[in-house]
Design a protein around this motif. Structure first.
Motif, PDB file in Angstrom:
ATOM      1  N   SER A 292     -13.787  -0.965  14.422  1.00  6.74           N
ATOM      2  CA  SER A 292     -14.104   0.286  13.956  1.00  6.74           C
ATOM      3  C   SER A 292     -13.408   0.717  12.673  1.00  6.74           C
ATOM      4  O   SER A 292     -14.024   1.117  11.702  1.00  6.74           O
ATOM      5  CB  SER A 292     -13.403   1.587  14.938  1.00  6.74           C
ATOM      6  OG  SER A 292     -14.169   0.943  16.309  1.00  6.74           O
ATOM      7  N   ARG A 293     -12.196   0.420  12.673  1.00  7.64           N
ATOM      8  CA  ARG A 293     -11.193   0.723  11.349  1.00  7.64           C
ATOM      9  C   ARG A 293     -10.585  -0.690  10.657  1.00  7.64           C
ATOM     10  O   ARG A 293      -9.643  -0.491   9.780  1.00  7.64           O
ATOM     11  CB  ARG A 293     -10.384   1.543  11.628  1.00  7.64           C
ATOM     12  CG  ARG A 293     -10.558   2.973  12.032  1.00  7.64           C
ATOM     13  CD  ARG A 293     -11.083   3.907  10.817  1.00  7.64           C
ATOM     14  NE  ARG A 293     -11.192   5.285  11.222  1.00  7.64           N
ATOM     15  CZ  ARG A 293     -11.353   6.329  10.524  1.00  7.64           C
ATOM     16  NH1 ARG A 293     -11.622   5.997   9.136  1.00  7.64           N
ATOM     17  NH2 ARG A 293     -11.856   7.302  10.941  1.00  7.64           N
TER      18      ARG A 293
ATOM     19  N   ALA B 162     -15.625   1.387   8.676  1.00  3.84           N
ATOM     20  CA  ALA B 162     -14.153   2.109   8.528  1.00  3.84           C
ATOM     21  C   ALA B 162     -14.249   3.436   7.770  1.00  3.84           C
ATOM     22  O   ALA B 162     -13.389   4.210   8.041  1.00  3.84           O
ATOM     23  CB  ALA B 162     -13.375   1.099   7.874  1.00  3.84           C
TER      24      ALA B 162
ATOM     25  N   VAL C  72      -9.737  -0.908   6.972  1.00  4.45           N
ATOM     26  CA  VAL C  72      -8.971   0.089   6.717  1.00  4.45           C
ATOM     27  C   VAL C  72      -7.270  -0.421   7.166  1.00  4.45           C
ATOM     28  O   VAL C  72      -6.444  -0.429   6.361  1.00  4.45           O
ATOM     29  CB  VAL C  72      -8.899   1.570   7.198  1.00  4.45           C
ATOM     30  CG1 VAL C  72      -7.850   2.369   6.996  1.00  4.45           C
ATOM     31  CG2 VAL C  72     -10.094   2.024   6.540  1.00  4.45           C
ATOM     32  N   VAL C  73      -7.230  -0.891   8.341  1.00  3.80           N
ATOM     33  CA  VAL C  73      -5.963  -1.122   8.992  1.00  3.80           C
ATOM     34  C   VAL C  73      -5.502  -2.570   8.781  1.00  3.80           C
ATOM     35  O   VAL C  73      -4.497  -3.045   8.823  1.00  3.80           O
ATOM     36  CB  VAL C  73      -5.835  -1.046  10.273  1.00  3.80           C
ATOM     37  CG1 VAL C  73      -6.111   0.496  10.530  1.00  3.80           C
ATOM     38  CG2 VAL C  73      -6.722  -1.718  11.106  1.00  3.80           C
ATOM     39  N   HIS C  74      -6.501  -3.648   8.370  1.00  8.64           N
ATOM     40  CA  HIS C  74      -6.258  -4.909   8.247  1.00  8.64           C
ATOM     41  C   HIS C  74      -5.461  -5.308   7.086  1.00  8.64           C
ATOM     42  O   HIS C  74      -5.917  -4.921   5.794  1.00  8.64           O
ATOM     43  CB  HIS C  74      -7.516  -5.863   8.058  1.00  8.64           C
ATOM     44  CG  HIS C  74      -7.497  -7.281   8.343  1.00  8.64           C
ATOM     45  ND1 HIS C  74      -6.856  -7.877   9.357  1.00  8.64           N
ATOM     46  CD2 HIS C  74      -7.742  -8.373   7.570  1.00  8.64           C
ATOM     47  CE1 HIS C  74      -6.709  -9.165   9.273  1.00  8.64           C
ATOM     48  NE2 HIS C  74      -7.246  -9.489   8.403  1.00  8.64           N
ATOM     49  N   PRO C  75      -4.267  -5.912   6.993  1.00 16.01           N
ATOM     50  CA  PRO C  75      -3.161  -5.965   5.836  1.00 16.01           C
ATOM     51  C   PRO C  75      -4.213  -7.072   4.982  1.00 16.01           C
ATOM     52  O   PRO C  75      -4.703  -8.020   5.441  1.00 16.01           O
ATOM     53  CB  PRO C  75      -2.093  -6.683   6.595  1.00 16.01           C
ATOM     54  CG  PRO C  75      -2.080  -6.456   7.913  1.00 16.01           C
ATOM     55  CD  PRO C  75      -3.512  -6.270   8.558  1.00 16.01           C
TER      56      PRO C  75
ATOM     57  N   HIS D  53       0.556  -1.157   0.007  1.00 19.23           N
ATOM     58  CA  HIS D  53      -0.038  -0.157   0.070  1.00 19.23           C
ATOM     59  C   HIS D  53       0.844   1.232  -0.002  1.00 19.23           C
ATOM     60  O   HIS D  53       0.825   2.081  -0.786  1.00 19.23           O
ATOM     61  CB  HIS D  53      -0.771  -0.127   1.171  1.00 19.23           C
ATOM     62  CG  HIS D  53      -1.814   1.055   1.246  1.00 19.23           C
ATOM     63  ND1 HIS D  53      -3.204   0.670   0.841  1.00 19.23           N
ATOM     64  CD2 HIS D  53      -1.831   2.413   1.405  1.00 19.23           C
ATOM     65  CE1 HIS D  53      -4.009   1.844   0.788  1.00 19.23           C
ATOM     66  NE2 HIS D  53      -2.860   2.833   1.274  1.00 19.23           N
TER      67      HIS D  53
END
Lengths: 404, 271
Positions: free
Chosen positions: B153-154, B234, B157-160, B15
């Motif tokens: 919550s996110r 997210a 977005v944050v999960h690889p 990313h």
């Protein structure tokens, strides 16, 4: 060239507003209206300025946007280790329009730095640092440093994983200074661990710096309006080669500003992933180091330098020195020719300088691993030798040329 | 919608490589490629899916988001929290205020202790957050084979690996473990989990939930819906943000045309 350091294009004499009316009443007591007319309406501008001269106006606009959005973000932000992350989430989720406010502030930070780099390159390329514009150059570099500090402090505030670990890396870098390092680190961090005191300090720093920047921008613009702007040829312009600021440069700056705004909204609202770091949406966790700590893109060249120099303090010296050396440029380059357009050697060297800067950014991206370490060292070496060797030698050759 | 070129590949390394690559490679004059930087993955590459919310013009399929909430409420929320999200935020699903209040009232949140030191609770209100069902991280870990169920919550977005990996993971249970892999007691094999092992039991079952809109609740359907819901949670303003972005671009293009005309006319008398 104007040897005596006198202004190169003399602004028209300001006539106090005459006649009746409230405006002239004010103007006779505080000549703000005639001063504005003199500096922003009738001010003579070289007519050959290219698009690179738009970035001063663009930077002013971004600064205003940052202040406007930043004030409302600050009203909803909690500067504590326990509350910072959640207050950002509250702004993004529960505050009406908060997500748009934050999107603009975050994108504004990135594009502020991007526009600053272009503005700086413009000054370097066209020799805008040479007399009589040394103070203009120095105040601009002062602004660069201040904006960098503000950007860094701002990135700490959401207190996500990258905020925390970025601050940790910066603190350790400061701590690597011999003798006074640990003291400096303690002054920066406020306590032995990054927490409430640190966040509060950086919040105040971020907020105060924003307004200090406005003040220095005032000085920067005042210093610009004494000699007037440089131009792409680097030669002083005759009065007949100038046009009044309004309507010529108001319309040109407006066009540049709208193009910039297009890029801005595209990045802020359509492609925000290009600028945002997902890892910073995880709350700061001092017990878990992210696999990949890296700063925002605009600090990558300095991060690359920091990492490609073998010693920690050496890396810090290189990264700091790369900015510090810019302050000496007006005195390193003694040539009377300003614009790189008329300096082929300098022009080629400058292309290499831009390449070296971008390369250092890539080195930072790749943590100076393997072959990137070599690339980083070569690029760093080139960066410094451009200013310390190439520029002075080039100037000497040119001076000899003009003398003979 | 152009859905081809907009698939995501979201390990953090990739990313970031794309993010900085796009910015820097524009500047690279030497033709250097900024690629690489992809970190070694410890999970199977998830197959790419097509999602309506991807790309600069993406939008959420609100039907899927609402069904996804059903799955979240009946399955995920038994172990996971969404501490950034309030019950009031669920109004964004298209719920009426009375429905939101009803959902909130059905949950209880801690309300301090009484004089005897016993924990008290009260019905939640719209301003309360969707807390984890566990009082603290240690209890959460103890109840789940030593692994705390992450906050959602996110997560998208944050999960690889992003949403594709979440979907692949939810539908990836039940495959035989590769030879040589020892699956410890209380762990499950899933090729899309880190090291192929997860402490989360298979959460979705055929017909495990009942959708109010009558959609058959297959595992794949539930996984797709709940992944869409996680993506919505997210980035809840994504659709609105894209609409604002398109409106702003259209407006600015119009202003740009006008300002170019004005500038050309102004400068027409300058030789």
């Amino acid at each position: 060239m104007n040897g005596s350091g006198l202004p190169e294009n003399i602004p028209p004499h300001a006539e106090p507003a005459s006649g009746g009316g409230v405006l002239s009443w004010i103007d006779r007591r505080l000549p703000v209206i005639s001063a504005f007319r003199k500096e922003y309406v009738d001010f003579p501008m070289p007519r050959n300025l290219n698009a690179l001269w738009n970035f001063g106006a663009i930077l002013c606009a971004v600064l205003v946007l940052m202040l406007a959005t930043g004030i409302f973000l600050a009203m909803n932000y909690t500067p504590t280790a326990a509350g910072a992350f959640m207050s950002i989430e509250m702004i993004e989720r529960q505050l009406p329009g908060g997500w748009a406010l934050r999107a603009m502030h975050v994108t504004g930070a990135s594009l502020f730095m991007a526009a600053l780099y272009i503005h700086l390159f413009r000054g370097l390329y066209y020799g805008s640092y040479k007399q009589p514009r040394e103070i203009l150059w120095l105040s601009g570099l002062g602004l660069l440093v201040m904006v960098m500090v503000t950007a860094f402090a701002g990135y700490v505030l959401p207190w996500g994983q990258m905020s925390y670990w970025g601050a940790d890396v910066a603190g350790k870098a400061v701590g690597a200074v011999p003798v006074i390092g640990p003291t400096l680190e303690h002054i920066m961090e406020g306590s032995d661990q990054l927490g409430d005191i640190f966040i509060h300090r950086f919040f105040v720093l971020h907020f105060v710096m924003a307004f200090a920047i406005v003040a220095i921008v005032g000085l920067h613009v005042a210093a610009l309006h004494v000699p007037g702007p440089n131009n792409p040829t680097g030669k002083p312009v005759n009065a007949r080669d100038t046009v009044p600021f309004h309507p010529y440069y108001t319309t040109k700056d407006l066009t540049g500003l709208v193009v910039f705004a297009l890029v801005f909204v595209a990045l802020a609202f359509l492609w925000p992933d290009l600028l945002s770091e997902p890892e910073n949406y995880r709350p700061a966790n001092p017990l878990h180091t992210p696999a990949d700590i890296e700063p925002e893109w605009y600090f990558l060249p300095f991060y690359g330098m920091l990492q490609s120099v073998p010693s920690k303090f050496g890396g810090l010296l290189a990264a700091g020195g790369s900015i510090a050396i810019l302050f000496a440029v007006p005195w390193l380059d003694r040539s009377s020719i300003r614009s790189a357009r008329s300096r082929p050697l300098c022009r080629a060297g400058m292309a290499g300088l831009v390449a070296a800067f971008v390369l250092m950014g890539l080195v930072g991206r790749h943590h100076a691993e393997g072959g990137w370490m070599i690339v980083g060292r070569i690029a760093t070496l080139y960066y410094f030798s451009y200013f310390l060797v190439l520029l002075p030698l080039c100037a000497r050759r040119e001076m000899r040329g003009t003398a003979g | 919608m152009d859905e081809q070129g907009q698939q995501r590949c979201d390990t953090p390394g990739r990313h970031a490589a794309r993010r900085h690559g796009a910015l820097l490679s524009g500047l690279v004059v030497l033709g250097l490629v900024s690629g690489g930087g992809a970190m070694a993955r410890d999970y199977r590459e998830p197959p790419r899916q097509t999602w309506s919310f991807q790309g600069p013009l993406g939008h959420f399929d609100m039907g899927a988001v609402q069904r996804g909430y059903t799955v979240y409420a009946q399955v995920c929320s038994a172990c996971h929290g969404m501490k950034s999200v309030t019950y009031g935020d669920l109004a964004g699903l298209g719920l009426k205020e009375s429905d939101v209040d009803a959902i909130a009232h059905a949950h209880h949140v801690p309300a301090g202790v009484d004089a005897g030191g016993h924990a008290l609770s009260r019905p939640a209100s719209a301003d309360d957050h969707l807390l984890s069902p566990y009082p603290d991280a240690r209890t959460a870990a103890a109840a789940n084979h030593g692994v705390m169920p992450p906050d959602q919550s996110r997560l998208a977005v944050v999960h690889p690996g992003g949403v594709d990996r979440i979907y692949a993971f939810l539908t990836g249970y039940g495959q035989p473990a590769p030879p040589g892999m020892v699956v410890p007691q209380g762990m499950f094999h899933n090729p899309y989990a880190a090291q192929g092992l997860t402490a989360m039991p298979p959460p979705l079952h055929e017909g495990g939930v009942t959708y109010p809109d009558g959609t058959p609740a297959t595992v794949a359907q539930q996984a797709r819906d709940v992944t869409t819901f996680l993506a919505w949670v997210a980035t809840p303003h994504l659709t609105e943000r894209h609409r604002l972005g398109v409106g702003a671009v259209v407006f600015l293009v119009f202003v740009l045309i006008l300002s170019i005309c004005l500038k050309r006319r102004t400068w027409s008398n300058v030789p």
